[in-house]
Design an enzyme around this catalytic site. Structure first.
Site, PDB file in Angstrom:
ATOM      1  N   ASP A  98      -7.031 -13.627   4.352  1.00 60.43           N
ATOM      2  CA  ASP A  98      -7.206 -12.202   4.129  1.00 60.43           C
ATOM      3  C   ASP A  98      -8.488 -11.778   4.836  1.00 60.43           C
ATOM      4  O   ASP A  98      -9.327 -12.623   5.168  1.00 60.43           O
ATOM      5  CB  ASP A  98      -7.297 -11.942   2.617  1.00 60.43           C
ATOM      6  CG  ASP A  98      -7.578 -10.487   2.300  1.00 60.43           C
ATOM      7  OD1 ASP A  98      -6.962  -9.615   2.935  1.00 60.43           O
ATOM      8  OD2 ASP A  98      -8.422 -10.235   1.428  1.00 60.43           O
ATOM      9  N   GLY A 130      -4.192  -5.383   6.585  1.00 60.61           N
ATOM     10  CA  GLY A 130      -3.486  -4.106   6.609  1.00 60.61           C
ATOM     11  C   GLY A 130      -4.137  -3.079   7.508  1.00 60.61           C
ATOM     12  O   GLY A 130      -3.772  -1.909   7.466  1.00 60.61           O
ATOM     13  N   ASP A 141      -9.424 -13.506  -1.705  1.00 58.55           N
ATOM     14  CA  ASP A 141     -10.377 -13.240  -2.788  1.00 58.55           C
ATOM     15  C   ASP A 141      -9.852 -12.287  -3.845  1.00 58.55           C
ATOM     16  O   ASP A 141     -10.518 -12.044  -4.849  1.00 58.55           O
ATOM     17  CB  ASP A 141     -11.676 -12.655  -2.220  1.00 58.55           C
ATOM     18  CG  ASP A 141     -11.500 -11.210  -1.779  1.00 58.55           C
ATOM     19  OD1 ASP A 141     -10.471 -10.902  -1.145  1.00 58.55           O
ATOM     20  OD2 ASP A 141     -12.376 -10.388  -2.073  1.00 58.55           O
TER      21      ASP A 141
END
Length: 1093
Positions: A410, A706, A762
């Site tokens: 991420d 994103g 996270d």
């Protein structure tokens, strides 16, 4: 308790003092222990499938429904189930089940070994495992008792009585004090805060550390004192227990009035949606299963060869074997098929040591210590700023860390700090903010330019959440812009449209904001620095201290009434509030993603729509996170009609969330665009260096984000994920469900490419991606602890992946490869020695080793050295592992556990077993003990066993200190030291023992000297003096039986007494048939005597 202000709490605790009523039971395991805990609660009578009714403060009415008890049990066992269930868990392992079968076989007459040979090792392994299980379950029981016996105030009559949690019943009214924990799922009734609010933290539910507000229904605010609370009666009609933390559908019926309940009135204790954590097994462990199956195949072939050989060898022509008509079936030449089958089972028990029974226990012990002592306590992975060490939440995947080829990461909070700072903005088509981001600096460097933002203006402000520099907006200068009214709307939208909670003194310098996300806190902080200071919140109002609005330098406190809040969720991607100004003006403020805001804009925003879109792209290219702000003027009639629909949707018991979204769509349209915000989230320290090092190690890193395409590319350059020399392929997904996309991409590479994957994140949205990968690593960052609770390993910073993978992962992989292959080698060596002996005994299944030798070979004689290697072996130091990351590629290619490596170890096992057997048997043919007798079977096997133990341990030593030995052997001083040091060291012992024996002897030493050289056997005359009426054959058999020997449970072909074989029996004057084992030895003795003549 103090009822004023907001009180900071922790771990789903209550701020202030509150009266609450127990509602529904969502009794399950906390996420931190979900992999090993269960929940057993009271039984529940079936109710209506869609909802259930709870009677408040009426235990008799609730008794009929038989709701669940509030006592929880997370233990796996109890006194009655521990032994059967514990043994069942152990025998789910194929190896343990196999040894159980072998132990059972060893108790039958066909077994050549004593049951102790197999029962003792299996018992030790089971005992250690059960002790471990009992210890872990005892800890769970202590934790359960501690929780169940926690005290809480319960309303009994008109008094508060202290009562343990386990005695709470559904419908009870309880009082939870400040900093207290919730004893059950509760309906919030009243608080000492006059406006009926409390302030909670839900970190143990969803991992979120941000404080959240809960507000009681105004109708129940007065039920605080015990004498008033005792009069509270009502019914709660609500949904059945479910796994949703963020939704609740129910109504409170009180005084013939139905009031809708929402999550804002619900205080949860634990949750029912503990996700089913997948059971992960390492790739090395799965390959170990294949090796065990190969050993099973080898065992079958060895037994088959021996069984066929036995069927062929058995024959009455070997008269000395005594295979008469009444011989038992296993040795009956008339039925060779039965002989073959029974010998097959005999050999299975004899060769059972080929499967290492202590391997799994040793591996578990090694892995556990590696995690507890090495990974958890590594100071190189300790983050001093947050006081967070690394945490290994499972010990099953240590070696998997040494073979990772793909990392899925991420971005926000994982590669970045998740410390959001308001950096730039666009208001009314005008861009503000002069700072330069890290991404922009990286872009300039790639093009050969150098940017510097060292020159700050006098108006620049940098505090937590705000890093903005533009004199046009600071200190009221926005009043001089071409459209100051749109600036006011921008600032008010920031100050009003949020769910942030202020904490501390109501001054700009000392106040702190608790928000559901760092972005929200940054936006409110920005409003404060622009002169719109949000300092107080009630359930219905927001207080803002506005500066420079009416006149420069003038401050005024303005109270805005918050009429409705349309909350943000992943589907809506926006948040709205409806507020009323003091002058009666009704406004809807909305903030959200540009895609959802732009499609709801009115035609009045066409002028700035295109310019703002350009600004959004510029901010995105600079790596900034953007949000659009908009508003809508509302009339009273329009609002009243809409609010009726909103109340109806909010009161609905079915599809409430869907209906609320439909109602929100009615009012969230015809918006006027105000502008957009741009927030910077800087990279964590050491991320570029870490990614570059991991790439040199052969690891492919994918960042799943994103962000817009251009933003993602620029961030990839900034963190050294890509460079200009690479051919770039960008994968873009049109789906908005980034969480689903992450999981699918991870699973695709894992299952399609068959490569070992690691996912790191996270936040709660990263959990599915982490669980889909072979290894999940959680970052204990600012988005809470849910990612950590669902992870296999937890670290505080992304850069610690270097140590976790290149050091601990690589060491664990190499160590366990050595442990597994060494176990395979030493057990194969030991068993093959027995196999070669089978050819000398007519394939009878006669054992070569003593039972105790066979029992303790794995668990005593060769156990400790291999465990030490598994814990402490280091081929290179930690610093060299990071200096030369290319070493990690060996783990990716699985260089140390290929079939070729196994074949090499197997070759050494075959070679050394041949040496052990034939060298010792050949060398001992002419050997004599102190009594002048030729060595017997147990003498020879003991020598072979000793040689095997010494050799396999030395082989392990060579594996780890070969380089050191090589260096030593090349020096003269090594040989000189090797000769002199032992001699000098033992001189004192030699003189002491000599003086003691000659001058101060013990009694046994005197007896030893008197009878030194005497024959230790029983005289033949003693046998001749036996008076009996036995036939000559019976007398001979009886005489042989009187010879001292170790009783064997197996009557094989070979003579198995300890030292007195047929040759020695004949020396005593007792005739005995010639045995197969003695033929070669008798011939050698005869030839020796002839040569002497």
């Amino acid at each position: 308790m103090n009822g004023v202000g907001w009180e900071r709490v922790r771990m789903a605790r209550l701020g202030g003092e509150a009266a609450v009523v127990g509602t529904r039971r969502r009794e399950v395991v906390d996420l931190r222990q979900v992999s090993s805990q269960t929940v057993r609660l009271g039984r529940v009578q079936p109710q209506h499938p869609s909802h259930r009714t709870i009677y408040c403060n009426d235990s008799d009415a609730n008794f009929i429904a038989r709701f669940k008890s509030n006592s929880i049990s997370t233990t796996k066992y109890n006194v009655l189930t521990f032994l059967p269930k514990g043994l069942f868990e152990q025998f789910r392992r194929v190896a343990n089940l196999y040894f159980l079968m072998i132990s059972i076989l060893s108790t039958t007459p066909i077994s050549p070994v004593s049951p102790v040979t197999n029962v003792v090792p299996l018992s030790l392994v089971l005992l250690v495992s059960l002790i471990k299980e009992a210890f872990e379950d005892w800890k769970r029981l202590e934790n359960d008792n501690s929780i169940n016996n926690t005290a809480v105030d319960v309303l009994q009559g008109q008094n508060w009585e202290n009562m343990p949690w386990r005695k709470l019943q559904v419908g009870d009214i309880v009082r939870v004090k400040q900093d207290g924990f919730f004893p059950a799922d509760l309906l919030f009734l009243a608080s000492t805060n006059p406006d009926g609010v409390c302030y909670i933290e839900t970190a143990n539910l969803d991992g979120e550390t941000n404080l959240k507000i809960r507000k009681a229904l105004e109708k129940t605010w007065d039920y605080l004192a015990p004498e008033i609370a005792d009069k509270f009666k009502g019914e709660i009609q609500c949904e059945q227990p479910n796994n949703s933390l963020y939704t609740f559908t129910g109504n409170l019926i009180i005084e013939s009035q139905t009031l809708p309940l929402s999550p804002n009135q619900i205080l949860l204790r634990v949750m029912m949606n503990s996700m089913s954590v997948p059971s992960k097994r390492s790739t090395l462990e799965r390959k170990l299963d294949k090796l065990i199956l190969t050993l099973f195949g080898g065992l079958f072939m060895m037994c088959l060869i021996g069984a066929i050989g036995s069927g062929v060898f058995i024959n009455r022509k070997y008269y000395f074997l005594g295979l008469f008509d009444d011989v038992e079936g296993q040795f009956n030449p008339n039925n060779r098929f039965v002989v073959t089958i029974l010998t097959m089972f005999t050999l299975i028990t004899l060769y059972s040591t080929i499967i290492p029974i202590s391997l799994y226990v040793s591996i578990e012990m090694i892995k556990f210590i590696q995690c507890a002592q090495f990974i958890d306590k590594d100071l190189h992975m300790y983050h001093a700023e947050s006081n967070t060490p690394a945490l290994a939440r499972t010990s099953n995947l240590n070696e998997e860390l040494g073979q990772v080829e793909y990392i899925f990461s991420d971005k926000t909070g994982t590669l970045t700090r998740n410390l959001m700072e308001f950096f730039k903005c666009s208001i009314g088509g005008e861009a503000y903010g002069t700072g330069i981001t890290e991404i922009e600096k990286g872009q300039a460097e790639r093009s050969g330019k150098k940017l510097s933002d060292d020159a700050k203006s006098d108006t620049a402000v940098h505090e937590k959440g705000f890093n903005f520099d533009d004199a046009r907006l600071m200190h009221g200068a926005w009043r001089n812009e071409h459209d100051p009214e749109i600036c006011k709307e921008f600032f008010r939208c920031l100050a009003l449209c949020h769910t942030v909670l202020p904490e501390g003194d109501e001054s700009p310098e000392r106040i702190t904001y608790q928000a559901a996300s760092p972005d929200e806190a940054a936006l409110v902080t920005a409003a404060k620095n622009f002169g719109f200071f949000f300092y107080r919140r009630t359930p219905t109002t927001v207080m803002v201290r506005e500066s420079h609005v009416e006149m420069m330098g003038i401050k005024q406190d303005v109270s805005y009434e918050i009429l409705n809040v349309l909350e943000f969720n992943s589907t809506r991607k926006r948040q709205s509030i409806v507020c009323r100004y003091p002058n009666g003006r009704l406004v809807l403020y909305c903030k959200g993603a540009d895609t959802v805001i732009y499609e709801r804009l009115s035609n009045a925003s066409n002028d700035i729509r295109k310019v703002t879109r350009e600004h959004l792209e510029q901010f995105g290219s600079a790596g900034l996170r953007t949000l659009c702000l908009a508003y809508r003027e509302l009339t009273n009639d329009l609002y009243e009609k809409w609010n009726e629909k909103f109340i109806q949707a909010k009161s609905s018991l079915r599809d409430r969330e869907k209906k609320l979204d439909e109602v929100a769509e009615i009012i969230e349209k015809d918006l006027i665009l105000i502008g957009c915000t741009a927030i910077e989230d800087k990279l964590q320290d050491g991320v570029p260096v870490c990614i570059e090092t991991l790439a040199r190690a052969g690891i492919k890193i994918w960042v799943l984000t994103g962000d817009k395409m251009e933003t993602a590319i620029n961030i990839a350059y900034a963190c050294n994920l890509i460079n200009n020399d690479m051919k770039q392929f960008i994968i873009s997904s049109e789906t908005d469900a980034i969480q689903e996309a992450e999981e699918k991409v991870t699973s695709l590479v894992k299952k399609g490419a068959h490569r070992i994957t690691l996912s790191i994140g996270d936040g709660a949205n990263d959990v599915s991606m982490m669980q889909a990968a072979h290894v999940g690593v959680g970052i204990s960052g600012l988005e809470g602890m849910q990612a950590v609770m669902a992870s296999d390993f937890a670290i505080a910073q992304f850069r610690f992946l270097t140590d976790l993978l290149l050091v601990h992962g690589r060491w664990s992989y190499i160590r366990l490869c050595k442990v597994i292959t060494y176990f395979f080698y030493k057990n194969l060596t030991f068993t093959l020695t027995q196999f070669w002996f089978t050819f000398q005994t007519g394939f009878s299944g006669q054992r070569f080793y003593d039972d105790w030798f066979q029992s303790l070979y794995n668990v005593i004689f060769t156990a400790l050295p291999v465990i030490i290697v598994g814990l402490f072996d280091k081929d290179v130091s930690a610093s060299l592992s990071k200096k030369y990351p290319e070493l990690y590629r060996e783990g990716i290619r699985n260089m140390f556990f290929k079939w070729r490596v196994v074949a090499v170890w197997a070759f050494f096992a075959v070679y050394q077993s041949l040496i052990f057997y034939y060298f010792t048997t050949t060398a001992s043919q002419n050997g004599h003990n102190s009594s002048g007798m030729i060595f017997g079977l147990w003498d020879v096997s003991t020598m072979a066993f000793s040689c095997a133990v010494v050799t396999v341990n030395l082989r392990l030593l060579m594996e780890n200190v070969y380089f050191t030995i090589y260096v030593l052997l090349s020096t003269f001083y090594f040989y000189l030291t090797l000769l002199l040091v032992p001699v000098v060291a033992l001189l004192s012992d030699f003189f002491y023992l000599g003086i003691q024996r000659w001058f101060f002897p013990y009694n046994y030493q005197i007896v030893q000297e008197i009878h030194r050289g005497e024959y230790e056997g029983v005289g033949s005359r003693e046998f001749l003096e036996i008076g009996n009426n036995l036939t000559p054959d019976e007398a001979r058999s009886y005489a042989i039986l009187q010879l001292p020997r170790e009783k064997s449970r197996h009557t094989g072909f070979a003579f198995d007494s300890p030292g007195y074989e047929s040759f020695f029996a004949s020396q005593q004057g007792v005739f005995a048939p010639i045995m197969a084992w003695d033929v070669a030895r008798r011939a050698s003795v005869r030839s020796k005597r002839t040569s002497h003549r």
